[in-house]
Design an enzyme around this catalytic site. Structure first.
Site, PDB file in Angstrom:
ATOM      1  N   PHE A 135      43.308  45.446  54.217  1.00 42.88           N
ATOM      2  CA  PHE A 135      44.612  45.593  53.240  1.00 42.88           C
ATOM      3  C   PHE A 135      44.219  44.917  51.798  1.00 42.88           C
ATOM      4  O   PHE A 135      43.849  43.736  51.993  1.00 42.88           O
ATOM      5  CB  PHE A 135      45.727  44.578  53.873  1.00 42.88           C
ATOM      6  N   ASP A 220      37.756  39.994  48.781  1.00 41.27           N
ATOM      7  CA  ASP A 220      39.301  39.910  48.383  1.00 41.27           C
ATOM      8  C   ASP A 220      39.726  38.647  49.245  1.00 41.27           C
ATOM      9  O   ASP A 220      39.938  38.760  50.461  1.00 41.27           O
ATOM     10  CB  ASP A 220      40.086  41.010  49.096  1.00 41.27           C
ATOM     11  N   LYS A 249      48.164  34.482  47.113  1.00 42.82           N
ATOM     12  CA  LYS A 249      49.045  34.026  47.873  1.00 42.82           C
ATOM     13  C   LYS A 249      49.272  32.435  47.864  1.00 42.82           C
ATOM     14  O   LYS A 249      50.138  32.011  47.307  1.00 42.82           O
ATOM     15  CB  LYS A 249      48.647  34.428  49.434  1.00 42.82           C
TER      16      LYS A 249
END
Ligand SMILES: *Cc1c(COP(=O)(O)O)cnc(C)c1O
Length: 398
Positions: A135, A220, A249
């Site tokens: 993702f 990532d 995040k």
């Protein structure tokens, strides 16, 4: 009429329905607890999807935000600002990287990484290989990089130049490398698709393939970064150093901010005017991130994450052993953990999450395979015990 029900009715009337939400309107948070519009209290094992790692409304972060908002809110990247410089210095001092580009989200940080990999590699080399189950975001390029067809459906044609390798097979991935390839992009541990760690040897194979074929290795770390796995960045525990890394995040503990980090040599490929963001590294978001990072870098913080992660993993493992028809075990690293469900458990996954919600505990069902636990990193053992007790009650009931 200010309760959950009323807010839900009002929201459902005006939002584009892209989210399947819990039936709660959250109004306040403190530490690992949230309260909704009906005054119900929740123990938070979601952290706003691995964002509020220092807990909700951390006083030092709130103070940094308020102080910066009272001083200077925004000027754009036509100017230097102090918090953005301090944040970049901290990121550089505590990672492999020499240089930083500031964005507002994980997808934006990944867009920057993809653009950098392309411009650095030249016009004929544009293809990025990423993994099945990955993702990387919801913008067109990052959704194309995402190795889950369900996120592509209806949005074709996607940008070209993205190829997906099978999960866990370095030889198969090598077969996809061509003269067009510029980078391998992966999460060191797949978060959204069900807390799937990549073996160290697998990641080391990526490093070797990149070195042999002259490709860039992009990690990532949008979800795994900022202490979540027990080191500031997950790569530190893997003995593999990427060429480019993205974080977002938890970077601002709740304010939107992302960053793309790379080495001196690779960074020279992005010169003035080649990439930009109006808000990226905004002073208020950057001030929140500086305060967040300083707390994460303080003595014992990361050690505490590892200890609590081991404790939670142990408790979940015991739970899995007690309910072998529902769960097979636990996987993940630090405080990014998943209770792995059996086929029967998977068929009840949504029910488990809903029942826990009814008992005032927030988790989610990630990748249709695991009950994902991503509590604030400041969680304590008694909060963990409370969550495990309630999860045990739910598993017993169903
Ligand atoms: C959440 C996530 C993203 C996307 O971040 P946004 O801030 O939602 O754009 C990208 N990569 C990974 C690994 C993520 O977990």
């Amino acid at each position: 009429m200010t309760g959950n029900r009323n807010w839900k009715i009002r929201g459902d009337k005006v939002f584009i329905q892209t989210y399947d939400r819990f039936p709660a309107a959250m109004v306040r948070g403190e530490g690992c607890r949230l309260w909704d519009a009906d005054g119900r209290e929740y123990l938070d094992f979601l952290s706003g999807i691995a964002v509020c790692s220092l807990g909700h409304s951390h006083p030092a972060v709130t103070e940094a935000i308020c102080r910066q908002a009272n001083t200077l809110m925004h000027v754009s990247n036509l100017f230097y600002t102090v918090p953005q410089i301090e944040l970049a210095e901290l990121l550089v001092a505590h990672s492999f990287a020499d240089r930083v580009f500031m964005a507002n989200s994980g997808a934006e940080a990944n867009e920057a990484a993809i653009k950098l990999a392309r411009i650095h590699s030249g016009a004929d080399r544009y293809e990025v290989i990423s993994l099945a189950g990955s993702f990387h975001g919801r913008t067109l390029a990052t959704v194309a990089a995402t190795g889950q067809p369900k996120f592509h459906e209806g949005f074709e044609p996607l940008p070209k130049g993205f190829v997906h390798a099978e999960f866990g097979d370095p030889a198969q991935l090598e077969g996809l490398i061509s003269e067009r390839t510029c980078a391998i992009l992966c999460e060191p541990l797949q978060g959204e698709s069900g807390v799937r760690p990549l073996d160290t040897s697998y990641l080391q194979a990526f490093r070797k393939l990149c070195d042999r074929h002259g490709l860039l290795l992009i990690f990532d770390e949008v979800q795994t970064g900022m202490g979540r796995t027990g080191s500031l960045f997950a790569y530190e525990q893997l003995g593999v150093i990427p060429d480019i890394m993205t974080v977002a995040k938890a970077l601002g503990n709740g304010l939107p901010i992302g960053a793309m980090l790379t080495t001196e040599e690779i960074a020279t490929s992005l010169s003035a005017g080649t990439h930009a963001s109006t808000f990226g590294g905004n002073p208020v978001a950057a001030a929140a991130a500086v305060a967040t990072m300083k707390l994460m870098l303080a003595d014992d913080f990361l050690e505490g994450v590892r200890a609590k992660g081991n404790y939670l993993a142990g408790r979940l493992k015991d739970l899995a052993a007690s309910y072998p028809d529902l769960a097979t075990g636990v996987r993940g690293r630090g405080l990014l953990l998943g209770l792995v469900l059996t086929d029967k458990g998977i068929s009840l996954g949504r029910t488990i999450v809903e029942r826990l919600f009814d008992k005032g505990v927030l988790v989610n069902f990630a990748g249709n395979t695991v009950i994902r636990c991503i509590p604030p990193l400041v969680i304590n053992e008694s909060d963990i015990d409370e969550m495990v007790t309630k999860l045990n009650d739910v598993l017993k009931e169903i």
